[in-house]
Scaffold this motif. Structure first.
Motif: not given
Length: 574
Positions: A126-127, A549-555
């Protein structure tokens, strides 16, 4: 479908997590740290941190054709190789991306589905751009009438953003912007001299926008992250980082889960159905095909987390049919598979920059600059007549790396001196725009075209629409305006083809909502009608915002896993 006999595993786990990527790793960590015996299923091969990164230390001359891929070698990755001029499937990274011939899909309209089937999933590739959503995003659907209202607001997710950022390490600069909330950030990486110049010029010429370094999941500070060290500025992240400088499941969350002694990780396990018990009125386990032996297995658990990625998780739910759920598990609303979103990009501008010929930069910074959203922020000043929602930019400036030395005119006595001089500065920025949640952007299953395991293949039917097309014109025009205002030369804007999936930010298809009649999941990511099944990858997203969006998926995953653990313990004690 699958007609082979099923072997039932005798053990009942407290929880099963399907998938080991960004969401699956977090689900495993939180469930295991809460004491739950957890089976983690991965359809692909095992990848161990450091020892299974085969190209991590290789230089260009270590490859047969440097870092170029021979065209004949791309036949099996004809979809995976369409991005970045084939940059994702070069010899140094192609092993992370699937064989398109072995893993086919169908398209009613053009779609790029980028996948990595191995432990860690796309968390390896991922980026790393990590931004919070705000109430501007969580309230957008309700205010403009598209999609359904999110069942949460920023205050519900803020403490989980805190938890995730502190654990994974996110570097960046807090800006005090209400629509891009501040976070628990490590020291920011440095902008180079031309990026700093653009930052200053934007501040001088525009009062509605600013430029900052990207917020990236790279360790830059002195805080201890077990088993990991600071980013080394190699910019070889997609090969797998032996230093653990950036976040991946392999270097971070899965080792944390492993340390508890509560995780059993099972690779080569293709989950295809969640079993629903009509009498108990809950899910009781997961059916799996062993990719090595072709055995058909059944694993039992009290809690199930779908973290297989947006398309894969929704496909599993759609295949999980029963008398109670003839159209897929939890699909009372009929929304399962619908509202597929991605960000749209391939639009922006670039320019040449005079001056700064005596300036350079050190290392290979694996990050660029970021210009946060400045359109439709909820006031009259930023409101646009032609489109809803907004976009941000990512970009960078660099010397042109001796390309001028390739010219035949350079051959001669001055070649040696000339080739050692960096080329002129160039700068560019590309927009990332929000896509509205359209019901008719969807996936379906094709049972007439099964894959090698006898499972139905996915058919994509999605496109960008008028709102996004109009937004893209503004994305190009404003990029041009900023570069021209900075005084740069040969400014050129561009609008490429917007292909859904190309941003690799696919989301939606099992959205959250208040009403079971119009959504699949509740505010804790539970299926409304099957609350012991949680879905916490991108499929839960109710709108896309424009941030990565990845940080939101993790949270959301951390929040859901703790909710599941708390509920499990409460039920066990009662």
């Amino acid at each position: 479908m699958i007609n082979k006999p099923i072997t039932e595993n005798p053990e009942t786990y407290d929880a099963i997590v399907i998938g080991t990527g960004i969401s699956g790793g977090w689900a495993a960590k939180e469930l295991c740290e809460n004491g739950l015996k957890t089976l983690v299923l991965e359809r692909g091969r095992m990848v161990k941190h450091i020892e299974d990164y085969p190209t991590m230390h290789m230089d260009p001359w270590d490859f047969k054709h440097r870092e170029r891929q021979h065209p004949d070698a791309l036949k099996n990755q004809h979809k995976q190789s369409q991005l970045w001029n084939g940059g994702l499937t070069r010899p140094d990274t192609k092993h992370w991306f699937v064989d398109d011939l072995k893993h086919p899909y169908n398209e009613t309209k053009e779609y790029l589905w980028l996948r990595g089937y191995h432990v860690g999933g796309r968390s390896i590739m991922w980026g790393k751009q990590s931004y919070r959503l705000s109430d501007l995003d969580f309230e957008a659907n309700k205010k403009d009438g598209h999609g359904v209202d999110w069942p949460v607001r920023y205050k519900d997710i803020a403490p989980w953003y805190d938890k995730v950022e502190e654990f994974i390490g996110v570097s960046g600069e807090n800006l005090g912007l209400p629509h891009l909330p501040d976070g628990k950030l490590e020291p920011p990486m440095e902008l180079n001299c031309v990026e700093t110049d653009l930052k200053d010029k934007i501040s001088e010429n525009f009062d509605d926008r600013l430029l900052t370094i990207g917020r990236a999941a790279h360790i830059t500070g002195n805080k201890h992250h077990e088993g990991r060290s600071k980013c080394q500025y190699r910019n070889r992240c997609m090969r797998g980082c032996p230093f653990g400088g950036y976040f991946s499941s392999n270097s971070c969350t899965l080792p944390a889960a492993e340390r508890t002694g509560n995780m059993h990780l099972r690779p080569h396990s293709i989950a295809y159905e969640i079993v629903y018990d009509e009498k108990l009125k809950k899910a009781t386990g997961v059916k799996v095909i062993d990719a090595e032996t072709n055995e058909n297995l059944f694993f039992k658990a009290d809690i199930i987390f779908c973290c297989a990625s947006t398309i894969a998780s929704t496909s599993i739910l759609m295949q999980s049919k029963s008398k109670r759920f003839p159209n897929g598990l939890g699909n009372d609303s009929g929304e399962l598979g619908h509202n597929l979103m991605d960000h749209h990009y391939a639009v922006g501008a670039q320019a040449e920059v005079d001056g700064f010929s005596d300036k350079y930069y050190k290392g290979r910074r694996p990050n660029g600059f970021y210009i946060p959203r400045f359109r439709n922020l909820g006031d009259d000043k930023t409101k646009q007549k032609n489109f809803l929602r907004g976009y941000g930019y990512q970009g960078g400036a660099s010397r042109t790396n001796w390309q001028h030395a390739v010219s035949e005119l350079s051959y001669g006595k001055n070649l040696k001196d000339d080739i050692l001089k960096p080329g002129p500065w160039r700068i560019g920025m590309g927009g990332f725009g929000e896509c509205l949640p359209y019901h008719d952007n969807k996936i379906t299953l094709n049972y007439d075209k099964p894959d090698q395991w006898g499972l139905p293949t996915v058919t994509f039917d999605a496109e960008i629409k008028e709102n996004e097309i109009k937004m893209r014109e503004d994305m190009r025009d404003q990029a041009i305006a900023m570069l021209k205002a900075a005084g740069y030369k040969n400014v050129k804007g561009y609008i490429g083809k917007a292909i859904p999936g190309a941003c690799i930010h696919e989301m939606g298809t099992a959205r959250m909502g208040y009403d079971p009649k119009t959504s699949v999941l509740n505010k804790y990511n539970q299926i409304h009608s099957v609350p012991n099944v949680y879905v916490t990858d991108g499929s839960f997203m109710t709108s896309s915002a424009c941030q990565n969006p990845s940080l939101t998926y993790m949270a959301f995953t951390a929040r859901a896993a703790n909710h599941a653990a708390k509920t499990f313990k409460k039920n066990k004690d009662s």
